[in-house]
Design a protein around this motif. Structure first.
Motif, PDB file in Angstrom:
ATOM      1  N   ASP A  95       0.838  -1.212   0.000  1.00 46.48           N
ATOM      2  CA  ASP A  95       0.000   0.000   0.000  1.00 46.48           C
ATOM      3  C   ASP A  95       0.869   1.257   0.000  1.00 46.48           C
ATOM      4  O   ASP A  95       0.555   2.232  -0.684  1.00 46.48           O
ATOM      5  CB  ASP A  95      -0.930   0.021   1.229  1.00 46.48           C
ATOM      6  CG  ASP A  95      -2.009  -1.059   1.136  1.00 46.48           C
ATOM      7  OD1 ASP A  95      -2.210  -1.620   0.032  1.00 46.48           O
ATOM      8  OD2 ASP A  95      -2.627  -1.351   2.181  1.00 46.48           O
ATOM      9  N   TYR A  96       1.952   1.216   0.771  1.00 43.58           N
ATOM     10  CA  TYR A  96       2.833   2.392   0.813  1.00 43.58           C
ATOM     11  C   TYR A  96       3.450   2.629  -0.561  1.00 43.58           C
ATOM     12  O   TYR A  96       3.446   3.759  -1.067  1.00 43.58           O
ATOM     13  CB  TYR A  96       3.928   2.189   1.873  1.00 43.58           C
ATOM     14  CG  TYR A  96       4.896   3.353   1.947  1.00 43.58           C
ATOM     15  CD1 TYR A  96       4.536   4.533   2.611  1.00 43.58           C
ATOM     16  CD2 TYR A  96       6.162   3.292   1.363  1.00 43.58           C
ATOM     17  CE1 TYR A  96       5.413   5.615   2.678  1.00 43.58           C
ATOM     18  CE2 TYR A  96       7.041   4.360   1.426  1.00 43.58           C
ATOM     19  CZ  TYR A  96       6.658   5.525   2.094  1.00 43.58           C
ATOM     20  OH  TYR A  96       7.537   6.591   2.149  1.00 43.58           O
ATOM     21  N   PHE A  97       3.965   1.567  -1.170  1.00 47.02           N
ATOM     22  CA  PHE A  97       4.571   1.722  -2.503  1.00 47.02           C
ATOM     23  C   PHE A  97       3.540   2.318  -3.481  1.00 47.02           C
ATOM     24  O   PHE A  97       3.853   3.193  -4.276  1.00 47.02           O
ATOM     25  CB  PHE A  97       5.079   0.372  -3.037  1.00 47.02           C
ATOM     26  CG  PHE A  97       6.323  -0.150  -2.357  1.00 47.02           C
ATOM     27  CD1 PHE A  97       7.058   0.639  -1.479  1.00 47.02           C
ATOM     28  CD2 PHE A  97       6.783  -1.449  -2.616  1.00 47.02           C
ATOM     29  CE1 PHE A  97       8.210   0.159  -0.860  1.00 47.02           C
ATOM     30  CE2 PHE A  97       7.939  -1.944  -2.012  1.00 47.02           C
ATOM     31  CZ  PHE A  97       8.644  -1.144  -1.132  1.00 47.02           C
ATOM     32  N   THR A  98       2.321   1.823  -3.394  1.00 41.48           N
ATOM     33  CA  THR A  98       1.284   2.314  -4.315  1.00 41.48           C
ATOM     34  C   THR A  98       0.952   3.773  -4.002  1.00 41.48           C
ATOM     35  O   THR A  98       0.810   4.594  -4.914  1.00 41.48           O
ATOM     36  CB  THR A  98       0.024   1.430  -4.192  1.00 41.48           C
ATOM     37  OG1 THR A  98       0.417   0.082  -4.481  1.00 41.48           O
ATOM     38  CG2 THR A  98      -1.064   1.849  -5.165  1.00 41.48           C
ATOM     39  N   ARG A  99       0.862   4.077  -2.710  1.00 43.15           N
ATOM     40  CA  ARG A  99       0.523   5.458  -2.307  1.00 43.15           C
ATOM     41  C   ARG A  99       1.558   6.458  -2.828  1.00 43.15           C
ATOM     42  O   ARG A  99       1.217   7.547  -3.265  1.00 43.15           O
ATOM     43  CB  ARG A  99       0.437   5.513  -0.776  1.00 43.15           C
ATOM     44  CG  ARG A  99      -0.215   6.748  -0.238  1.00 43.15           C
ATOM     45  CD  ARG A  99      -0.741   6.561   1.172  1.00 43.15           C
ATOM     46  NE  ARG A  99       0.301   6.389   2.169  1.00 43.15           N
ATOM     47  CZ  ARG A  99       0.470   5.301   2.921  1.00 43.15           C
ATOM     48  NH1 ARG A  99      -0.334   4.264   2.770  1.00 43.15           N
ATOM     49  NH2 ARG A  99       1.424   5.238   3.820  1.00 43.15           N
ATOM     50  N   ILE A 100       2.838   6.078  -2.819  1.00 39.98           N
ATOM     51  CA  ILE A 100       3.847   7.042  -3.290  1.00 39.98           C
ATOM     52  C   ILE A 100       3.986   7.011  -4.814  1.00 39.98           C
ATOM     53  O   ILE A 100       4.721   7.802  -5.389  1.00 39.98           O
ATOM     54  CB  ILE A 100       5.226   6.838  -2.603  1.00 39.98           C
ATOM     55  CG1 ILE A 100       5.824   5.450  -2.893  1.00 39.98           C
ATOM     56  CG2 ILE A 100       5.130   7.092  -1.105  1.00 39.98           C
ATOM     57  CD1 ILE A 100       7.238   5.262  -2.342  1.00 39.98           C
ATOM     58  N   GLY A 101       3.290   6.074  -5.463  1.00 35.40           N
ATOM     59  CA  GLY A 101       3.284   6.111  -6.932  1.00 35.40           C
ATOM     60  C   GLY A 101       4.196   5.101  -7.609  1.00 35.40           C
ATOM     61  O   GLY A 101       4.509   5.240  -8.792  1.00 35.40           O
ATOM     62  N   ALA A 102       4.602   4.058  -6.880  1.00 30.52           N
ATOM     63  CA  ALA A 102       5.445   3.024  -7.498  1.00 30.52           C
ATOM     64  C   ALA A 102       4.559   1.994  -8.195  1.00 30.52           C
ATOM     65  O   ALA A 102       3.416   1.774  -7.788  1.00 30.52           O
ATOM     66  CB  ALA A 102       6.293   2.339  -6.421  1.00 30.52           C
ATOM     67  N   PRO A 103       5.071   1.340  -9.243  1.00 31.85           N
ATOM     68  CA  PRO A 103       4.265   0.316  -9.921  1.00 31.85           C
ATOM     69  C   PRO A 103       4.126  -0.954  -9.077  1.00 31.85           C
ATOM     70  O   PRO A 103       4.960  -1.227  -8.211  1.00 31.85           O
ATOM     71  CB  PRO A 103       5.067   0.020 -11.189  1.00 31.85           C
ATOM     72  CG  PRO A 103       6.471   0.399 -10.862  1.00 31.85           C
ATOM     73  CD  PRO A 103       6.399   1.516  -9.848  1.00 31.85           C
ATOM     74  N   ALA A 104       3.057  -1.721  -9.354  1.00 26.49           N
ATOM     75  CA  ALA A 104       2.818  -2.954  -8.601  1.00 26.49           C
ATOM     76  C   ALA A 104       2.912  -4.203  -9.474  1.00 26.49           C
ATOM     77  O   ALA A 104       2.977  -5.319  -8.961  1.00 26.49           O
ATOM     78  CB  ALA A 104       1.444  -2.896  -7.929  1.00 26.49           C
ATOM     79  N   THR A 105       2.890  -4.001 -10.798  1.00 31.00           N
ATOM     80  CA  THR A 105       2.969  -5.167 -11.688  1.00 31.00           C
ATOM     81  C   THR A 105       3.920  -4.883 -12.851  1.00 31.00           C
ATOM     82  O   THR A 105       4.088  -3.725 -13.262  1.00 31.00           O
ATOM     83  CB  THR A 105       1.590  -5.503 -12.307  1.00 31.00           C
ATOM     84  OG1 THR A 105       1.179  -4.405 -13.132  1.00 31.00           O
ATOM     85  CG2 THR A 105       0.529  -5.773 -11.252  1.00 31.00           C
ATOM     86  N   LEU A 106       4.510  -5.940 -13.382  1.00 33.63           N
ATOM     87  CA  LEU A 106       5.368  -5.798 -14.558  1.00 33.63           C
ATOM     88  C   LEU A 106       4.552  -5.314 -15.749  1.00 33.63           C
ATOM     89  O   LEU A 106       5.044  -4.576 -16.605  1.00 33.63           O
ATOM     90  CB  LEU A 106       6.062  -7.131 -14.869  1.00 33.63           C
ATOM     91  CG  LEU A 106       7.111  -7.567 -13.833  1.00 33.63           C
ATOM     92  CD1 LEU A 106       7.543  -9.023 -14.079  1.00 33.63           C
ATOM     93  CD2 LEU A 106       8.334  -6.658 -13.852  1.00 33.63           C
ATOM     94  N   GLY A 107       3.283  -5.721 -15.770  1.00 36.26           N
ATOM     95  CA  GLY A 107       2.381  -5.297 -16.847  1.00 36.26           C
ATOM     96  C   GLY A 107       2.314  -3.774 -16.967  1.00 36.26           C
ATOM     97  O   GLY A 107       2.249  -3.237 -18.075  1.00 36.26           O
TER      98      GLY A 107
END
Ligand code: NZQ
Ligand code: ZN
Length: 387
Positions: free
Chosen positions: A334-346
């Protein structure tokens, strides 16, 4: 706690205006300097002019190697080695992020070696001598400013490999948080993820009875989590940038792994992805790390429970160990997503067609990692979970 040795000869010069110390720091190392930098950010920010004025103040001859790529390429290292030999360079001065510093380290060692600097990355040769180098860091991420490692991409062969030696520790590193004000949002995010990932690689360990190392690691994580968000919100927040910068250095300057068996499987896997697709290292880690965590946490659930409770303040009341551990892993995602990092290789337009090759390369010397030893099938599974 296991036996260990700690060696770190790099002088850190940290704080506002410290580029003003550059001349004095370079002076003892000779009169012919190779200035190494990237794609031009240092020209846009005015740092280039400040560096040249410092160098002209001490009367040294300056040669330049510009255009070092993010994920620095062996071809750039070759260019640098050639300049060092032809121009009798005494000292190498990388000014930039981890890529520029890593390229400079490979050049420093390559200049003192008869063969190809790539040999240091394949294990064909060990570094026995190197030119001295000192750095001006402009991005909080890799820790390269205070360690003896470098990662080089051989673009022709689609391989990304590391080298390491006591001989390529920077003699000094200048860390002025103001130099990081101009780091764009996405690179700030990549840096935050990289710093946190360096801590993860050393914290998720099977070694027990290491409370000091654990608390060091948890402090770095909490500092990055707090200050990372502040730096993203306001890129010119001096205290946030300063805390992020120092965290980046401490995450990988040899402080955290003292007496600890470390892991490094996720870095190995990410390097295989960026070798082929040339994606930012931090983006690859943001995608893969939470999937590695889910894949391995049951090996030693109590370590993940501690992580969840101490780092993410997960309330353990009424929850099983598995639930607490998984809540900590979800908080990471959630933190990674909140700061704008990608979550999938897609999201980076990477499909599944090279998974076999990446998994194969990742385990080329045998199983990787120590928290859970990963064979090819495990690596492939983690990559599949990351698609
Ligand atoms: O090339 P320029 O124009 O300078 O722009 C860079 C680059 O595009 C830009 N940038 C840097 N400082 C800036 C700035 N833009 C504006 N203002 C500033 N102050 O940021 C971009 C990325 O730079 P790069 O150096 O590639 O980033 P990073 O520091 O994250 O380095 C990544 C490389 O380091 C390796 C990675 O694999 C990757 O190749 N790693 C090195 C390690 C080590 N030596 O110990 C460990 C790490 O785990 C990592 O593997
Ligand atoms: Zn890293």
């Amino acid at each position: 706690m296991n036996n260990f040795e700690l060696y770190n000869p790099t002088k850190l010069v940290f704080g506002k205006g410290t580029v003003g110390r550059l001349g004095e720091l370079v002076k003892p190392f000779g009169t012919r300097v190779l200035l190494v930098y990237g794609g031009g950010s240092i020209k846009r920010t005015g740092l280039y002019d400040q560096v040249l004025s410092q160098l002209s103040g001490i009367g040294v001859t300056v040669r330049e190697l510009s255009g070092i790529e993010p994920n620095p390429r062996l071809s750039s290292v070759h260019k640098g080695v050639e300049i060092c030999r032809k121009e009798n360079i005494d000292f190498i001065l990388p000014v930039g992020g981890g890529s520029v510093i890593d390229a400079a380290k490979a050049i420093a060692a390559g200049a003192k070696y008869d063969g190809d600097a790539w040999d240091f990355c394949t294990g064909k040769a060990q570094i026995e001598d190197a030119l001295p180098l000192g750095t001006v860091l402009t991005l909080a991420a890799t820790g390269s400013e205070m360690n003896g490692n470098a990662v080089i991409s051989n673009w022709e062969e689609k391989l990304k490999r590391g080298l390491g030696s006591k001989l390529v520790y920077p003699k000094f590193s200048i860390l002025d948080p103001e130099l990081t004000f101009t780091v764009p949002r996405d690179q700030t995010v990549n840096g935050i993820v990289d710093i946190m990932s360096h801590v993860f690689e050393q914290y998720f360990s099977r070694t027990t009875d290491i409370p000091l190392q654990e608390r060091f690691a948890e402090s770095v994580l909490q500092t990055v989590i707090e200050n990372g968000e502040k730096a993203i919100e306001n890129g010119s927040d001096y205290e946030a940038r300063a805390n992020l910068l120092l965290s980046g250095t401490y995450a990988l300057n040899g402080t955290l792994p003292n007496g600890v068996v470390t892991d490094w499987a996720t870095h190995g896997i990410e390097h295989e992805v960026s070798a082929i697709y040339d994606i930012p290292h931090g983006a690859g880690l943001a995608i893969i790390f939470p999937n590695w965590m889910k894949y391995v946490y049951q090996e030693r659930v109590e370590r993940f429970v501690q992580y969840a409770v101490r780092v993410w303040n997960v309330d353990p009341a009424g929850k099983s160990d598995d639930e607490i551990a998984l809540a900590g892993i979800q908080a990471t995602r959630d933190y990674f997503t909140r700061i704008g990092a990608p979550a999938t290789l897609g999201e980076l337009n990477i499909g599944g067609d090279q998974l076999d090759r990446m998994a194969e390369e990742a385990v080329r010397y045998g199983a990787i990692g120590s928290f859970k030893k990963l064979e090819k099938a495990d690596v492939k599974r983690i990559l599949e979970l990351s698609l």
